[in-house]
Write a protein that holds these residues in place. Structure first.
Motif, PDB file in Angstrom:
ATOM      1  N   UNK A  58     107.545 -23.299  23.745  1.00  0.00           N
ATOM      2  CA  UNK A  58     107.869 -21.895  24.034  1.00  0.00           C
ATOM      3  C   UNK A  58     108.069 -21.085  22.764  1.00  0.00           C
ATOM      4  N   UNK A  59     108.716 -21.681  21.765  1.00  0.00           N
ATOM      5  CA  UNK A  59     108.979 -20.946  20.532  1.00  0.00           C
ATOM      6  C   UNK A  59     107.675 -20.604  19.803  1.00  0.00           C
ATOM      7  N   UNK A  60     106.684 -21.508  19.850  1.00  0.00           N
ATOM      8  CA  UNK A  60     105.389 -21.247  19.221  1.00  0.00           C
ATOM      9  C   UNK A  60     104.646 -20.162  19.989  1.00  0.00           C
ATOM     10  N   UNK A  61     104.619 -20.277  21.313  1.00  0.00           N
ATOM     11  CA  UNK A  61     103.952 -19.269  22.136  1.00  0.00           C
ATOM     12  C   UNK A  61     104.576 -17.897  21.924  1.00  0.00           C
ATOM     13  N   UNK A  62     105.909 -17.849  21.854  1.00  0.00           N
ATOM     14  CA  UNK A  62     106.596 -16.574  21.649  1.00  0.00           C
ATOM     15  C   UNK A  62     106.260 -15.978  20.285  1.00  0.00           C
ATOM     16  N   UNK A  63     106.132 -16.843  19.272  1.00  0.00           N
ATOM     17  CA  UNK A  63     105.785 -16.349  17.937  1.00  0.00           C
ATOM     18  C   UNK A  63     104.373 -15.749  17.936  1.00  0.00           C
ATOM     19  N   UNK A  64     103.424 -16.445  18.566  1.00  0.00           N
ATOM     20  CA  UNK A  64     102.051 -15.936  18.626  1.00  0.00           C
ATOM     21  C   UNK A  64     102.024 -14.601  19.354  1.00  0.00           C
ATOM     22  N   UNK A  65     102.715 -14.539  20.479  1.00  0.00           N
ATOM     23  CA  UNK A  65     102.746 -13.290  21.249  1.00  0.00           C
ATOM     24  C   UNK A  65     103.351 -12.151  20.425  1.00  0.00           C
ATOM     25  N   UNK A  66     104.495 -12.416  19.791  1.00  0.00           N
ATOM     26  CA  UNK A  66     105.181 -11.372  19.023  1.00  0.00           C
ATOM     27  C   UNK A  66     104.305 -10.885  17.871  1.00  0.00           C
ATOM     28  N   UNK A  67     103.640 -11.796  17.185  1.00  0.00           N
ATOM     29  CA  UNK A  67     102.827 -11.407  16.039  1.00  0.00           C
ATOM     30  C   UNK A  67     101.560 -10.664  16.472  1.00  0.00           C
ATOM     31  N   UNK A  68     101.000 -11.024  17.627  1.00  0.00           N
ATOM     32  CA  UNK A  68      99.839 -10.272  18.126  1.00  0.00           C
ATOM     33  C   UNK A  68     100.266  -8.890  18.575  1.00  0.00           C
ATOM     34  N   UNK A  69     101.419  -8.793  19.229  1.00  0.00           N
ATOM     35  CA  UNK A  69     101.934  -7.478  19.616  1.00  0.00           C
ATOM     36  C   UNK A  69     102.070  -6.576  18.389  1.00  0.00           C
ATOM     37  N   UNK A  70     102.583  -7.140  17.305  1.00  0.00           N
ATOM     38  CA  UNK A  70     102.721  -6.363  16.070  1.00  0.00           C
ATOM     39  C   UNK A  70     101.361  -5.988  15.508  1.00  0.00           C
ATOM     40  N   UNK A  71     100.395  -6.912  15.612  1.00  0.00           N
ATOM     41  CA  UNK A  71      99.049  -6.643  15.099  1.00  0.00           C
ATOM     42  C   UNK A  71      98.356  -5.522  15.876  1.00  0.00           C
ATOM     43  N   UNK A  72      98.793  -5.277  17.094  1.00  0.00           N
ATOM     44  CA  UNK A  72      98.179  -4.236  17.926  1.00  0.00           C
ATOM     45  C   UNK A  72      98.804  -2.862  17.698  1.00  0.00           C
ATOM     46  N   UNK A  73      99.613  -2.731  16.656  1.00  0.00           N
ATOM     47  CA  UNK A  73     100.196  -1.445  16.310  1.00  0.00           C
ATOM     48  C   UNK A  73      99.550  -0.912  15.033  1.00  0.00           C
ATOM     49  N   UNK A  74      99.767   0.352  14.758  1.00  0.00           N
ATOM     50  CA  UNK A  74      99.277   0.934  13.520  1.00  0.00           C
ATOM     51  C   UNK A  74      98.109   1.879  13.726  1.00  0.00           C
ATOM     52  N   UNK A  75      97.862   2.746  12.755  1.00  0.00           N
ATOM     53  CA  UNK A  75      96.817   3.779  12.893  1.00  0.00           C
ATOM     54  C   UNK A  75      95.410   3.221  13.009  1.00  0.00           C
ATOM     55  N   UNK A  76      95.128   2.090  12.346  1.00  0.00           N
ATOM     56  CA  UNK A  76      93.767   1.540  12.421  1.00  0.00           C
ATOM     57  C   UNK A  76      93.459   1.032  13.828  1.00  0.00           C
ATOM     58  N   UNK A  77      94.483   0.503  14.501  1.00  0.00           N
ATOM     59  CA  UNK A  77      94.306   0.056  15.881  1.00  0.00           C
ATOM     60  C   UNK A  77      94.130   1.266  16.803  1.00  0.00           C
ATOM     61  N   UNK A  78      94.937   2.295  16.588  1.00  0.00           N
ATOM     62  CA  UNK A  78      94.824   3.511  17.399  1.00  0.00           C
ATOM     63  C   UNK A  78      93.430   4.123  17.274  1.00  0.00           C
ATOM     64  N   UNK A  79      92.884   4.104  16.066  1.00  0.00           N
ATOM     65  CA  UNK A  79      91.548   4.655  15.847  1.00  0.00           C
ATOM     66  C   UNK A  79      90.487   3.814  16.542  1.00  0.00           C
ATOM     67  N   UNK A  80      90.636   2.476  16.453  1.00  0.00           N
ATOM     68  CA  UNK A  80      89.683   1.583  17.123  1.00  0.00           C
ATOM     69  C   UNK A  80      89.733   1.778  18.636  1.00  0.00           C
ATOM     70  N   UNK A  81      90.917   1.879  19.179  1.00  0.00           N
ATOM     71  CA  UNK A  81      91.078   2.097  20.618  1.00  0.00           C
ATOM     72  C   UNK A  81      90.459   3.429  21.039  1.00  0.00           C
TER      73      UNK A  81
END
Length: 335
Positions: free
Chosen positions: A274-297
């Motif tokens: 669970x701790x590994x899965x939670x880390x992957x999820x949290x880090x992907x959530x963070x990766x989906x933020x930021x202006x470059x992601x907003x522009x791609x979307x």
């Protein structure tokens, strides 16, 4: 005043402390694994070809994860075979979180009803961590079309049962199933015309060869911007922020609350700590933020899809039920 402590109380307290220590000891390896993850290169296996919207988002996320994790994260495209090629490659890969898999709503919610036998079991083979994005579809017609509203399409379909047609690029894709949902919601019967490529499909809509088609900002957008398609309505819960002048389906005289959504998600193997899965999820959530992601979307008409794991798992179950109902009603099968 003095108090005495009973032997039974002391026993319960001792047992409680012991259980707490045991639980902490049992969780310690999980937390250690999460802190050390990843220990080698990570693969994101994708059933989508290079160059499209899903691939663009996957590569952007991979790049940001590489920087966060300090190790290589690559996207491995395995298109074709209804996504089964990618799924098989992932199932034969690492089970420790170093191989991630991208799936969409068709793989998770539609194929279980479209195929009598699948090379995977959604409940047993996948732990869907989080969605990457979602996208809604538009009702598109040619600029010379007689249809001005969704209500016009419904009226014509009821007046000419089985004569009005719509297009998509295969059986069981979101556009096809969304159109089947529309038929079911309006009590109409239409003809499904299949094209080999999306460009052929929307070109045929623009020329009037096809009466209408559902299309996303990515697939129908180029011809819309070229002035060859009209967007009658947006199949979402409210108007699109990027196309605020386009009414919702309900506002255009169609069924209330009618929506057609496409989405992609990241899956990991069941049983991952669970701790590994939670880390992957949290880090992907963070990766989906930021202006470059907003522009791609914005480029592909994608939207953020914030949700908890429990909410998303329930959403997938609800989508499976919705697609399953319309697939059985329409007697659609890929076997």
């Amino acid at each position: 005043m003095t108090f005495s402590v009973s032997p039974s109380f002391r026993l319960r307290r001792t047992l409680s402390l012991a259980l707490g220590v045991a639980a902490a000891a049992a969780l310690a390896p999980q937390f250690a694994a999460a802190q050390q993850f990843p220990t080698k290169q990570v693969r994101i296996i994708s059933p989508f070809p290079v160059g499209g919207g899903p691939d663009g988002v996957a590569r952007l996320v991979a790049d940001k994860l590489s920087r966060t994790w300090g190790t290589g994260v690559i996207v491995e495209n395995r298109p074709g075979g209804n996504g089964f090629i990618a799924i098989d490659a992932w199932k034969r890969g690492a089970k420790d979180g170093h191989d991630l898999l991208i799936l969409d709503n068709v793989h998770l919610a539609a194929y279980p009803s479209l195929f009598k036998k699948l090379p995977y079991d959604v409940a047993k083979d996948f732990d869907t961590l989080l969605p990457l994005f979602k996208t809604h579809f538009f009702f598109t017609v040619g600029t010379g079309s007689k249809y001005k509203t969704v209500a016009d399409i419904v009226a014509d379909a009821k007046a000419r049962p089985g004569k009005l047609n719509y297009g998509s690029w295969s059986v069981g894709n979101p556009v096809h199933l969304g159109s089947e949902l529309f038929e079911s919601a309006t009590g109409t019967q239409m003809e499904h015309v299949i094209f080999k490529e999306t460009t052929q499909l929307y070109t045929s809509v623009s020329t009037g060869e096809i009466d209408f088609a559902l299309g996303s900002a990515a697939t129908a957008g180029p011809l819309y911007r070229a002035g060859k398609l009209r967007l009658l309505a947006f199949a979402g819960p409210q108007r699109s922020a990027e196309f605020p002048d386009v009414p919702t389906v309900a506002e255009s005289g169609g069924p209330k609350d009618f929506a057609v959504t496409g989405w992609n998600a990241i899956a990991v193997p069941p049983g991952l700590p669970a701790a590994v899965a939670d880390k992957i999820r949290k880090d992907i959530e963070q990766a989906l933020t930021g202006p470059e992601v907003a522009e791609k979307f914005k480029t592909f008409g994608y939207e953020q899809f914030p949700t908890t794991r429990a909410q998303f798992n329930q959403f997938v179950k609800d989508e499976s039920q919705r697609f399953g109902d319309v697939i059985r009603k329409a007697n659609v099968s890929l076997d």
